[in-house]
Design an enzyme around this catalytic site. Sequence first.
Site: not given
Ligand SMILES: *Cc1c(COP(=O)(O)O)cnc(C)c1O
Length: 399
Positions: A140, A225, A254
């Site tokens: 994700f 990520d 986040k």
């Molecule tokens: C939440 C998340 C994203 C996307 O972040 P948004 O602020 O919702 O665009 C990307 N990578 C990971 C691992 C995430 O948990």
Amino acid sequence: MRTSDYISLEKQYLAPNYNPLDVVIEKGEGAWVWDVEGKKYLDFLAAYSALNQGYCHPRVLNAMIEQAKKVTLTSRAFRNDKLPLLGEKLCNLLGYEMMLPMNSGAEAVETALKAARKWGYTKKGVAPGKARIIAMENNFHGRTISIVSFSTEDDYRDGFGPFTDGFDIIPYGDFEALEKAITPDTVAVLLEPIQGESGIIVPKDGFLKKVRNLCTANKMLFIADEIQSGLGRTGKLLAVDWEEVKPDMVCLGKALGAGFYPVSAVVGSREVLTVFKPGEHGSTFGGNPLAAAVALAALDVLIDEKLVERALELGAHAMNRLEPLKSNPLVKEIRGRGLWIGIELVPEAGGARKYCQALMEKGVLAKDTHHHTIRLAPPLVISKEDLNWGLDQILAVLK
Ligand SMILES: *Cc1c(COP(=O)(O)O)cnc(C)c1O
């Protein structure tokens, strides 16, 4: 207005791209929220780790208010007096040379992908238009068309094609498959050091280190990520610290905004991030002084309140307390790192959602992920007493 009034308004006016639990929150403090009926809940989701510092942390709130009174947006046509300080703090904290600020997590991932491609053309000598990037199954990374182009989740993709080219997908944690997927045009490997949305999947020990070495040997960039796994959640500042590896780029988001404001960033080496020349990439709101002031305070709270150490300690405690569940016939597996725990239920349990519903009735908010897993990820400021109370409710619901 009551809960049902808000829900019917939402159903009438909001695009139905979410299926939230039926709780309407009007206030939050620390690890707790209150709904419009005055009922109190302990939060075990922390907005997917965007609230590591807890709801409405007073120090971040103050920084935000003070900055909002002065200047909130300059655009990067001009400079502001907060962004350079954030660059310095974030780079020094994480051991990188440069950062590029954006807003959402998806934008940070897009930025890293663009940097990797441009690096491939300008530094690795890949022929124009040929760069390839390897991603992992069940990843994700966000919701843009390019990012869902390498998703393996039908829900994220169905009806959204045509997709962006240039991605190869291998099973998460499968080192042999990764080796086989490399071509001379491969410029980067993108992965979550622990997969969050797919159910808190921890790769085998040593995997990240092997990826690091493979990337170095094949002149490919390692992109981590850490938007959900980073900034303390796993009991280390970054989840890659568990294997002491240093990716070429790290995506953050986040918790960088402490739940107040969308702030994301890519950190990396000078060699990689200087592939962008003025005008080649940007964002109207990226790096604005309000975002920078919030992120500076968010990082200060993380360090000064020792939230990383708390996550490690409380996470180990929670794992111990959940130990009895391992012999529970409803439970297939419990896994995680730090204050990030997935309780995967057996298929016969009929999905995790109904247990989250039952938890809500008991005053604990948690979210099912990947249908069968209950994700536990409370704000890192949670007290041990509150954590214990929340765990009691979980043990009771799974009885
Ligand atoms: C939440 C998340 C994203 C996307 O972040 P948004 O602020 O919702 O665009 C990307 N990578 C990971 C691992 C995430 O948990």
